[in-house]
Structures are given as structure tokens and as C-alpha cells.
Design an enzyme around this catalytic site. Structure first.
Site, PDB file in Angstrom:
ATOM      1  CB  ILE A 153      -1.019  -0.014   1.176  1.00 10.84           C
ATOM      2  CG1 ILE A 153      -2.154   0.962   0.906  1.00 10.84           C
ATOM      3  CG2 ILE A 153      -0.373   0.275   2.511  1.00 10.84           C
ATOM      4  CD1 ILE A 153      -2.965   0.653  -0.311  1.00 10.84           C
ATOM      5  CB  SER A 169      10.719  -0.953   4.816  1.00 12.61           C
ATOM      6  OG  SER A 169       9.541  -1.700   4.845  1.00 12.61           O
ATOM      7  CE  LYS A 190      -8.035  -1.788   6.083  1.00 13.93           C
ATOM      8  NZ  LYS A 190      -7.707  -2.930   5.130  1.00 13.93           N
ATOM      9  CG  ASP A 228      -6.709  -6.349   5.539  1.00 11.67           C
ATOM     10  OD1 ASP A 228      -6.055  -5.632   6.321  1.00 11.67           O
ATOM     11  OD2 ASP A 228      -6.712  -6.183   4.306  1.00 11.67           O
TER      12      ASP A 228
HETATM   13  P1  NAP Z   1       2.614  -5.474   3.143  1.00 11.60           P
HETATM   14  O1  NAP Z   1       2.734  -5.437   1.657  1.00 11.60           O
HETATM   15  O2  NAP Z   1       2.865  -6.751   3.855  1.00 11.60           O
HETATM   16  O3  NAP Z   1       3.580  -4.325   3.698  1.00 11.60           O
HETATM   17  C1  NAP Z   1       3.805  -4.126   5.067  1.00 11.60           C
HETATM   18  C2  NAP Z   1       5.227  -3.626   5.240  1.00 11.60           C
HETATM   19  O4  NAP Z   1       5.436  -3.311   6.616  1.00 11.60           O
HETATM   20  C3  NAP Z   1       6.250  -4.647   4.843  1.00 11.60           C
HETATM   21  O5  NAP Z   1       6.876  -4.197   3.676  1.00 11.60           O
HETATM   22  C4  NAP Z   1       7.227  -4.703   6.017  1.00 11.60           C
HETATM   23  O6  NAP Z   1       8.540  -4.403   5.643  1.00 11.60           O
HETATM   24  C5  NAP Z   1       6.811  -3.512   6.877  1.00 11.60           C
HETATM   25  N1  NAP Z   1       7.059  -3.723   8.296  1.00 11.60           N
HETATM   26  C6  NAP Z   1       6.737  -4.769   9.067  1.00 11.60           C
HETATM   27  N2  NAP Z   1       7.136  -4.549  10.342  1.00 11.60           N
HETATM   28  C7  NAP Z   1       7.731  -3.324  10.365  1.00 11.60           C
HETATM   29  C8  NAP Z   1       8.330  -2.533  11.376  1.00 11.60           C
HETATM   30  N3  NAP Z   1       8.390  -2.946  12.649  1.00 11.60           N
HETATM   31  N4  NAP Z   1       8.835  -1.324  11.027  1.00 11.60           N
HETATM   32  C9  NAP Z   1       8.781  -0.878   9.761  1.00 11.60           C
HETATM   33  N5  NAP Z   1       8.212  -1.588   8.758  1.00 11.60           N
HETATM   34  C10 NAP Z   1       7.685  -2.797   9.061  1.00 11.60           C
HETATM   35  O7  NAP Z   1       1.166  -4.977   3.599  1.00 11.60           O
HETATM   36  P2  NAP Z   1       0.201  -3.928   2.870  1.00 11.60           P
HETATM   37  O8  NAP Z   1      -0.728  -4.649   1.964  1.00 11.60           O
HETATM   38  O9  NAP Z   1       0.961  -2.798   2.357  1.00 11.60           O
HETATM   39  O10 NAP Z   1      -0.705  -3.508   4.132  1.00 11.60           O
HETATM   40  C11 NAP Z   1      -0.192  -2.703   5.177  1.00 11.60           C
HETATM   41  C12 NAP Z   1      -1.363  -2.070   5.905  1.00 11.60           C
HETATM   42  O11 NAP Z   1      -2.083  -1.274   4.964  1.00 11.60           O
HETATM   43  C13 NAP Z   1      -2.360  -3.081   6.462  1.00 11.60           C
HETATM   44  O12 NAP Z   1      -2.893  -2.638   7.676  1.00 11.60           O
HETATM   45  C14 NAP Z   1      -3.452  -3.131   5.412  1.00 11.60           C
HETATM   46  O13 NAP Z   1      -4.713  -3.457   5.961  1.00 11.60           O
HETATM   47  C15 NAP Z   1      -3.434  -1.690   4.923  1.00 11.60           C
HETATM   48  N6  NAP Z   1      -3.961  -1.544   3.558  1.00 11.60           N
HETATM   49  C16 NAP Z   1      -3.581  -2.380   2.564  1.00 11.60           C
HETATM   50  C17 NAP Z   1      -4.152  -2.252   1.292  1.00 11.60           C
HETATM   51  C18 NAP Z   1      -3.766  -3.150   0.133  1.00 11.60           C
HETATM   52  O14 NAP Z   1      -4.451  -3.101  -0.896  1.00 11.60           O
HETATM   53  N7  NAP Z   1      -2.699  -3.916   0.212  1.00 11.60           N
HETATM   54  C19 NAP Z   1      -5.091  -1.266   1.063  1.00 11.60           C
HETATM   55  C20 NAP Z   1      -5.395  -0.364   2.083  1.00 11.60           C
HETATM   56  C21 NAP Z   1      -4.824  -0.525   3.324  1.00 11.60           C
HETATM   57  P3  NAP Z   1       9.657  -5.368   5.043  1.00 11.60           P
HETATM   58  O15 NAP Z   1       9.032  -5.996   3.826  1.00 11.60           O
HETATM   59  O16 NAP Z   1      10.754  -4.411   4.690  1.00 11.60           O
HETATM   60  O17 NAP Z   1       9.979  -6.355   6.111  1.00 11.60           O
END
Ligand code: NAP
Length: 308
Positions: A14, A36, A91, A169
Site C-alpha cells: 500500500i 522498512s 486501516k 482486513d
Molecule cells: P505489506 O505489503 O505486507 O507491507 C507491510 C510492510 O510493513 C512490509 O513491507 C514490512 O517491511 C513492513 N514492516 C513490518 N514490520 C515493520 C516494522 N516494525 N517497522 C517498519 N516496517 C515494518 O502490507 P500492505 O498490503 O501494504 O498492508 C499494510 C497495511 O495497509 C495493512 O494494515 C493493510 O490493511 C493496509 N492496507 C492495505 C491495502 C492493500 O491493498 N494492500 C489497502 C489499504 C490498506 P519489510 O518488507 O521491509 O519487512
């Protein structure tokens, strides 16, 4: 006025897809850094592997956007607020209601902005839907949120763990719209959560709510949908039927259909800037509370193991 120097913390899907373009498209902000653990960030933007390192070594930031999984959000937000840094929470705003409420109190104490962002509320059909429903008597509501988890969340282990919410989610996005457009509060009456035998979070859920006027609200969440995907809310009223589809981007009213553009994250960042400039917070936990109630009150059923 100087731009608000913001860092994105958690540089995953995101952050790249939505936060970077929204920040770069809003003159109130400048993207100061990314954080990250395993990503290398963006060409030309300072990058750190932890928030500790960013706060210790700089560059200076006025705000952070926390785009990590929800389970690690509290500590990051508390650390930022302790420095008086404004916080945008993706969120869901946290893994528990109590931690979000503690953050809200902390933000008020230090005079920083805390923004619990609900991106779906900024979809183009949502504000007109809310205005149209404000004067109507609600008779029945149906929410159908069916998508293919392998397409939208490939390999995201955190989403299946406690606090990751599973099918809630995406489902919480529907609840963020419903709690915003429906004129009366509503509450859970019963629910069934379906969990794969090898996972800690549901892959599907069937939920019944009732609003305080007695109108039934049914919600059908399923992550096993292949083919066409559904993100639809249908509201039957005394003046005809309203339907929001494509997650809130398309609004059908008895008088016609409006197709909107993708404005969700532009709207979120405009709101965040307004909150910071006005010295205010916006922390609505209603959607998370309804999800928590489903975990509190719902039946559990076990289904086949899920493998990515
Ligand atoms: P994601 O692709 O798994 O990305 C999450 C990132 O957080 C990972 O790249 C990870 O980094 C990083 N991370 C984990 N622990 C951390 C820490 N302690 N400090 C700093 N960075 C850390 O997940 P995502 O889909 O982007 O979703 C993230 C959030 O956004 C969720 O709450 C989700 O509900 C929300 N969201 C997602 C979407 C969607 O379409 N994907 C839409 C709206 C909202 P590394 O890879 O570098 O380890």
C-alpha cells in the site's frame, strides 16, 4: 507555509501503490524518508531499516504514515508521538481497541495529530450516498465483499495471524463505509466466522447486524471468490434502493448512476494536512469495534487448510 516533512514507515504494497503518489501529489507534504526492515526504499529518498534509526540519524520529520501490518503499529505510533510527531495510521488503526484509545490520549497530551485513516470513506460515491441516506428510512441493508485472497494478499503471512483480521482486513473497509453512510448506529446480532484449520484468522464470515431503528443488515465476506469480485453495499429505503459498488466508487440511485475516479488516498492526505494545520485528531474506531464484536460474539467453524 513549509511542507509537512513525512516519512512512510512500512514500505510494502500500500505504501508503494498509494501513499507515495498521494504524498507526491499533495503540495502540503514532502516525502522526507522511508523505513522498512527489508526493502531498499526509493531512489533519492533517505531510507532506514527501523524507526529508531530514522529518529536517531534523521532526516527530521514532522509526521509519519504507518503502513505496517497492524500488529506492530502501536509501538511505532507511541514512539513517534513521544517526539511530538504527527501520526497517520493505515486501516485498521491497531490490533486492539484499547491500544488505539491509548494512542489517542497520548496524542492529545502531547498536542500531536493522530489520524485513523479509513480510505474507503474517501471513495467518490460515499459522500453523496451519505447525504442521500440522511433523510431516508432504512429498510434493509446488504453488504457483499467477496474477493480472491490469492490475488489481493499474496504471501502476506501477517494477515492470517492474530490481529491480522483475515477476511475482515477488506471487510472492515465495507464497515467503514456503512458506519459512515447509514444514519443510525448498528450492532452485531450474530455471526459465523469460518477459519481454515491451519490459520488463526477467518477466510469467510457471515454477519447479521441491526440498526437502532430495527433495520436488518446482512454482511457476506468471502476470500475464496474467483472470477468477478464484489465490493457492494445495497440499501433499501422508503424512497428506493441505493447501491454502492466497486468499493464505493460507483453510486447507483433511483435517478441514475455516477462513476467516480480513484480519489481515496488524495482525500486522506488532504484530510491529514487539514488535521495537522488545525491541531486536531480524528480517531474513529467504530469499524474496528464491530469487527471486535464479531470475534467476541461469533460462532467459529473450521474449514479446509489454506495454502498460498
Ligand atoms: P505489506 O505489503 O505486507 O507491507 C507491510 C510492510 O510493513 C512490509 O513491507 C514490512 O517491511 C513492513 N514492516 C513490518 N514490520 C515493520 C516494522 N516494525 N517497522 C517498519 N516496517 C515494518 O502490507 P500492505 O498490503 O501494504 O498492508 C499494510 C497495511 O495497509 C495493512 O494494515 C493493510 O490493511 C493496509 N492496507 C492495505 C491495502 C492493500 O491493498 N494492500 C489497502 C489499504 C490498506 P519489510 O518488507 O521491509 O519487512
Amino acid at each position: 507555509m513549509d511542507p509537512i516533512r513525512i516519512a512512510i514507515i512500512g514500505f510494502g504494497k500500500i505504501a508503494r501503490d498509494q501513499h507515495v503518489p498521494a504524498i507526491r501529489g499533495n503540495g502540503a507534504f514532502s516525502l522526507a524518508a522511508t523505513v522498512s526492515p527489508h526493502d531498499s526504499g526509493l531512489e533519492g529518498v533517505p531510507h532506514h531499516t527501523s524507526l529508531d534509526a530514522l529518529l536517531a540519524e534523521g532526516p527530521a520529520v514532522d509526521a509519519v504514515a504507518l503502513c505496517t501490518p497492524p500488529q506492530v503499529r502501536y509501538d511505532l505510533a507511541a514512539q513517534a508521538l513521544a517526539r511530538g510527531v504527527h501520526v497517520f495510521l493505515e486501516k485498521p488503526p491497531g490490533a486492539t481497541l484499547a491500544e488505539v484509545s491509548a494512542l489517542h490520549a497520548r496524542a492529545d497530551k502531547v498536542g500531536a495529530t493522530l489520524f485513523a485513516a479509513w480510505h474507503s470513506r474517501f471513495a467518490s460515491g460515499v459522500a453523496p450516498a451519505r447525504a442521500w441516506l440522511a433523510e431516508r428510512r432504512i429498510e434493509k441493508v446488504s453488504i457483499v465483499w467477496r474477493e480472491d485472497v490469492r490475488v489481493w494478499h499474496p504471501g502476506q503471512a501477517w494477515i492470517w495471524q492474530p490481529g491480522g483480521l483475515g477476511v475482515f482486513d477488506p471487510g472492515i473497509n465495507a464497515l467503514s463505509i456503512a458506519t459512515h453512510i447509514l444514519p443510525r448506529p448498528f450492532f452485531l446480532t450474530n455471526a459465523t466466522l469460518v477459519l481454515p484449520e491451519n490459520r488463526a484468522a477467518p477466510i469467510a464470515a457471515d454477519l447479521h447486524f441491526r440498526d437502532t431503528g430495527g433495520a436488518p443488515i446482512h454482511m457476506d465476506l468471502d476470500w475464496r471468490q474467483t472470477g468477478p469480485q464484489s465490493w457492494d453495499i445495497t440499501v433499501e429505503t422508503d424512497a428506493g434502493t441505493l447501491k454502492l459498488s466497486k468499493g464505493g466508487a460507483v453510486l447507483q440511485l433511483p435517478g441514475g448512476t455516477e462513476h467516480g475516479e480513484d480519489v481515496e488516498y488524495a482525500g486522506l492526505y488532504s484530510r491529514f494536512a487539514t488535521l495537522i494545520r488545525g491541531g486536531r485528531s480524528d480517531v474513529d474506531t467504530d469499524p474496528l469495534r464491530l469487527v471486535a464484536d464479531a470475534f467476541l460474539r461469533g460462532w467459529r467453524e473450521t474449514t479446509d487448510a489454506f495454502h498460498d
